[in-house]
Design a protein around this motif. Structure first.
Motif, PDB file in Angstrom:
ATOM      1  N   ASP A 122       0.846  -1.204   0.000  1.00  0.00           N
ATOM      2  CA  ASP A 122       0.000   0.000   0.000  1.00  0.00           C
ATOM      3  C   ASP A 122       0.878   1.249   0.000  1.00  0.00           C
ATOM      4  O   ASP A 122       1.582   1.522   0.975  1.00  0.00           O
ATOM      5  CB  ASP A 122      -0.910  -0.010   1.226  1.00  0.00           C
ATOM      6  CG  ASP A 122      -2.086   0.942   1.091  1.00  0.00           C
ATOM      7  OD1 ASP A 122      -1.952   1.944   0.361  1.00  0.00           O
ATOM      8  OD2 ASP A 122      -3.126   0.695   1.697  1.00  0.00           O
ATOM      9  N   CYS A 125      -6.487   3.948  -3.947  1.00  0.00           N
ATOM     10  CA  CYS A 125      -6.627   2.672  -3.266  1.00  0.00           C
ATOM     11  C   CYS A 125      -7.751   1.759  -3.736  1.00  0.00           C
ATOM     12  O   CYS A 125      -7.509   0.672  -4.255  1.00  0.00           O
ATOM     13  CB  CYS A 125      -6.780   2.932  -1.779  1.00  0.00           C
ATOM     14  SG  CYS A 125      -6.500   1.461  -0.831  1.00  0.00           S
ATOM     15  N   LYS A 174      -5.485  -5.763   3.984  1.00  0.00           N
ATOM     16  CA  LYS A 174      -6.439  -4.680   3.739  1.00  0.00           C
ATOM     17  C   LYS A 174      -7.316  -4.989   2.521  1.00  0.00           C
ATOM     18  O   LYS A 174      -6.811  -5.285   1.440  1.00  0.00           O
ATOM     19  CB  LYS A 174      -5.668  -3.378   3.521  1.00  0.00           C
ATOM     20  CG  LYS A 174      -6.502  -2.203   3.076  1.00  0.00           C
ATOM     21  CD  LYS A 174      -5.606  -1.001   2.882  1.00  0.00           C
ATOM     22  CE  LYS A 174      -6.272   0.070   2.055  1.00  0.00           C
ATOM     23  NZ  LYS A 174      -5.404   1.227   1.805  1.00  0.00           N
ATOM     24  N   HIS A 177     -10.622  -2.974   1.437  1.00  0.00           N
ATOM     25  CA  HIS A 177     -10.932  -1.641   0.910  1.00  0.00           C
ATOM     26  C   HIS A 177     -11.760  -1.650  -0.370  1.00  0.00           C
ATOM     27  O   HIS A 177     -11.563  -0.816  -1.265  1.00  0.00           O
ATOM     28  CB  HIS A 177      -9.660  -0.818   0.708  1.00  0.00           C
ATOM     29  CG  HIS A 177      -9.907   0.647   0.980  1.00  0.00           C
ATOM     30  ND1 HIS A 177      -8.894   1.567   1.133  1.00  0.00           N
ATOM     31  CD2 HIS A 177     -11.063   1.343   1.139  1.00  0.00           C
ATOM     32  CE1 HIS A 177      -9.411   2.763   1.360  1.00  0.00           C
ATOM     33  NE2 HIS A 177     -10.730   2.646   1.364  1.00  0.00           N
ATOM     34  N   ASP A 190     -17.024  -1.938   3.170  1.00  0.00           N
ATOM     35  CA  ASP A 190     -16.956  -2.551   4.497  1.00  0.00           C
ATOM     36  C   ASP A 190     -18.301  -3.068   5.001  1.00  0.00           C
ATOM     37  O   ASP A 190     -18.358  -3.653   6.081  1.00  0.00           O
ATOM     38  CB  ASP A 190     -16.335  -1.584   5.511  1.00  0.00           C
ATOM     39  CG  ASP A 190     -17.144  -0.320   5.719  1.00  0.00           C
ATOM     40  OD1 ASP A 190     -17.765   0.160   4.761  1.00  0.00           O
ATOM     41  OD2 ASP A 190     -17.155   0.207   6.851  1.00  0.00           O
ATOM     42  N   VAL A 224      -7.981  -5.522   7.880  1.00  0.00           N
ATOM     43  CA  VAL A 224      -8.683  -4.266   8.108  1.00  0.00           C
ATOM     44  C   VAL A 224      -9.532  -3.957   6.876  1.00  0.00           C
ATOM     45  O   VAL A 224      -9.138  -4.273   5.750  1.00  0.00           O
ATOM     46  CB  VAL A 224      -7.703  -3.106   8.408  1.00  0.00           C
ATOM     47  CG1 VAL A 224      -7.017  -3.328   9.739  1.00  0.00           C
ATOM     48  CG2 VAL A 224      -6.661  -2.950   7.308  1.00  0.00           C
ATOM     49  N   TYR A 249     -10.472  -1.093   5.507  1.00  0.00           N
ATOM     50  CA  TYR A 249     -10.096   0.074   4.702  1.00  0.00           C
ATOM     51  C   TYR A 249      -8.783   0.623   5.240  1.00  0.00           C
ATOM     52  O   TYR A 249      -8.173   0.053   6.168  1.00  0.00           O
ATOM     53  CB  TYR A 249     -11.191   1.150   4.719  1.00  0.00           C
ATOM     54  CG  TYR A 249     -11.844   1.343   6.068  1.00  0.00           C
ATOM     55  CD1 TYR A 249     -11.205   2.044   7.091  1.00  0.00           C
ATOM     56  CD2 TYR A 249     -13.112   0.829   6.336  1.00  0.00           C
ATOM     57  CE1 TYR A 249     -11.792   2.216   8.334  1.00  0.00           C
ATOM     58  CE2 TYR A 249     -13.718   0.987   7.582  1.00  0.00           C
ATOM     59  CZ  TYR A 249     -13.039   1.680   8.575  1.00  0.00           C
ATOM     60  OH  TYR A 249     -13.623   1.844   9.806  1.00  0.00           O
ATOM     61  N   SER A 250      -8.309   1.737   4.681  1.00  0.00           N
ATOM     62  CA  SER A 250      -7.024   2.295   5.089  1.00  0.00           C
ATOM     63  C   SER A 250      -7.025   2.680   6.562  1.00  0.00           C
ATOM     64  O   SER A 250      -8.013   3.221   7.069  1.00  0.00           O
ATOM     65  CB  SER A 250      -6.681   3.529   4.242  1.00  0.00           C
ATOM     66  OG  SER A 250      -6.578   3.187   2.882  1.00  0.00           O
ATOM     67  N   HIS A 251      -5.900   2.433   7.219  1.00  0.00           N
ATOM     68  CA  HIS A 251      -5.847   2.685   8.661  1.00  0.00           C
ATOM     69  C   HIS A 251      -5.579   4.151   9.009  1.00  0.00           C
ATOM     70  O   HIS A 251      -5.372   4.472  10.178  1.00  0.00           O
ATOM     71  CB  HIS A 251      -4.832   1.760   9.343  1.00  0.00           C
ATOM     72  CG  HIS A 251      -3.407   1.983   8.925  1.00  0.00           C
ATOM     73  ND1 HIS A 251      -2.929   1.596   7.696  1.00  0.00           N
ATOM     74  CD2 HIS A 251      -2.367   2.550   9.575  1.00  0.00           C
ATOM     75  CE1 HIS A 251      -1.648   1.911   7.614  1.00  0.00           C
ATOM     76  NE2 HIS A 251      -1.282   2.497   8.737  1.00  0.00           N
ATOM     77  N   PRO A 264      -1.390  -3.455   4.694  1.00  0.00           N
ATOM     78  CA  PRO A 264      -1.852  -2.067   4.835  1.00  0.00           C
ATOM     79  C   PRO A 264      -0.718  -1.041   4.812  1.00  0.00           C
ATOM     80  O   PRO A 264      -0.958   0.132   4.509  1.00  0.00           O
ATOM     81  CB  PRO A 264      -2.541  -2.060   6.206  1.00  0.00           C
ATOM     82  CG  PRO A 264      -2.908  -3.493   6.455  1.00  0.00           C
ATOM     83  CD  PRO A 264      -1.803  -4.291   5.839  1.00  0.00           C
TER      84      PRO A 264
END
Length: 485
Positions: A45, A85, A138, A140, A143, A160, A162-164, A229
């Motif tokens: 990423d 992304c 990730k 993305h 969600d 996760v 989406y982006s942290h 991520p």
């Protein structure tokens, strides 16, 4: 005359007898069916083209990735479908330009849209072929549960959504209304990522789950997707790697990611899967340059993430498959993330999606046929559906458009972003990427015939996919998934 031993004579006579009956010894002895190869796909990423030591990184080394390049092939002209992304990930999973799917930008938490479940992903195609499919990292692509990986062809998911940085505790996040960020296990929310110390566990946690997946499913073909991520901001690293490089936390993060790749490659070898596994390593777009010392390197290409210049689109690409992919080769043919799906599908004996895709099969090139040129054209779309440039071969025509630029602004420091503008007025320009990969010299006046040819390529793109800059709708654009109201 040499007399053969009696036992050998009998064997030869038996063989001749079989041949006389219309059989051969090779046909008589059945061969075991070849085992379909495993597939491991790494997707970083915001890692820039120049972030590996094999592509020129300074201040740290990436020995595991360098080894992968030495034992496999490096593709130096490899582009993402869009330099942002969610759009980039949609293209990887479906083999389509993301704007063909109605996907653009980066989906935020609770986004009402996501990747349409009617689209067929690489995971779905391989699962249909008998593969076990897992994603650790990730996602993305939406969600809400209907968009999550288990509904898009994956058997296992931990990561996760989406982006942290879409997180209330991001140190420099202007928006304060993001919900808490949780790990997702399958379809369920698990532990909250509460602070940067928790975020520092991200890479190791994903690696541990990926290793467990390999051990658990070693006896049958699998597809392992590892979309790390990081090194997306906010940067975070485990104590083991903190302070280990001369480039601060960014170098530390890359070193830990390189370790993760090494762990997974090592596990493949430990489980005797190494020689029958196709491993691909790429990034989702170029570096987020205004983060300065918390951002990567574009390797000298112009601009970075969120732009239609090469610094946003061109990413490192390494492919390893012992005995199939040539070792130590550098290939400069134009390729994209969209081309992963049809190529992997062919490798694994899977069918292609029923809907139209934009990817091309480059298996022959992958295996070493350097005379093959799988792709000659590429469309640089951004924002919702704006055609900002087109490419044919080494020629790239950039159209006048408003866009992000990092140039002329001091980058940020220590995780704080520097200034940028999203509405810089870029002029039209023709660039010869063979001589001018930095896209600095407009040669339209010297090559009007090239401009005319590329205008025709652009017209094909607009008729097919549309162009917001010209207020045109494409004939072959599909709808994204939407949450029912």
């Amino acid at each position: 005359m040499r007399i053969l031993p009696r036992r050998l004579s009998h064997l030869l006579l038996s063989s001749f007898a079989l041949i006389g009956l219309g059989f051969s010894v090779s046909a008589w002895i059945s061969k075991p069916a070849a085992t379909p190869p495993n597939v491991v796909l790494f997707f970083m990423d915001d890692m820039g083209y120049g972030d590996l030591s094999v592509t020129g990184a300074l201040g740290y080394t990436t020995p595991n990735l360098d080894r992968m390049a030495a034992e496999g092939s490096r593709f130096s002209n490899f582009l993402v479908a869009q330099a942002v992304c969610s759009a980039s990930r949609a293209a990887l999973m479906t083999g389509c330009y993301p704007n063909r799917l109605g996907v653009s930008g980066a989906f935020g938490p609770n986004s009402p849209v996501g990747l349409n479940p009617n689209e067929e992903t690489l995971a779905e195609l391989l699962k249909e072929r008998g593969y076990t499919t897992g994603i650790f990292g990730k996602w993305h692509l939406g969600d809400h549960q209907q968009f999550l990986p288990l509904q898009q062809g994956f058997d296992e998911y931990y990561g996760v959504p989406y982006s942290h940085d879409m997180w209330p505790l991001h140190p420099w996040q202007a928006q304060a209304n993001y919900p808490p960020l949780h790990w997702i296990d399958g379809n369920d929310k698990k532990d909250e990522i509460k602070d940067l110390n928790d975020a520092g566990k991200i890479t190791a946690s994903i690696t541990e789950r990926a290793l467990g997946f390999i051990r658990k499913h070693k006896s049958k073909p699998f597809f392992l997707y590892v979309p790390h991520p990081l090194p997306h901001v906010p940067l975070a690293v485990s104590p083991t790697f903190k302070g280990k490089t001369a480039k601060g936390i960014y170098g530390d993060v890359i070193t830990e990611l390189d370790w993760s790749v090494g762990q997974i490659m090592g596990e493949l070898k430990k489980q005797n899967l190494d020689k029958n596994t196709l491993v691909i390593f790429i990034s989702d777009n170029g570096p987020w340059l205004n983060y300065g010392d918390h951002a990567g390197s574009s390797g000298g290409f112009r601009e970075g993430k969120g732009t239609s210049f090469e610094g946003g689109h061109r990413v490192p690409c390494l492919v390893r498959w012992p005995g199939v992919v040539p070792a130590g080769r550098v290939c400069n043919k134009l390729l994209t993330t969209m081309d992963i799906l049809p190529t992997v599908a062919k490798v694994c004996g899977a069918r292609l999606p029923k809907n139209r895709i934009d990817g091309v099969d480059w298996l022959a090139l992958l295996k070493g046929d350097n005379a093959m040129t799988p792709r000659t054209k590429f469309y640089y779309y951004y924002r919702k559906n704006s055609l900002e440039a087109v490419r044919e071969g080494d020629w790239k025509l950039v159209f006048a458009h408003p866009g992000r630029t990092y140039e002329g602004f001091l980058p940020g420091q220590d995780g704080k972003p520097g200034q940028t503008t999203e509405n810089h007025a870029f002029p039209t320009g023709l660039f010869d990427l063979r001589r001018d990969p930095g896209e600095r010299y407009d040669v339209r006046e010297q090559h009007p015939e090239i401009v005319a040819r590329l205008e025709k390529v652009a017209e094909e793109a607009r008729a097919d996919l549309g162009d917001d800059l010209q207020k045109r709708t494409g004939a072959n654009v599909r709808e994204p998934g939407r949450v029912a109201k």
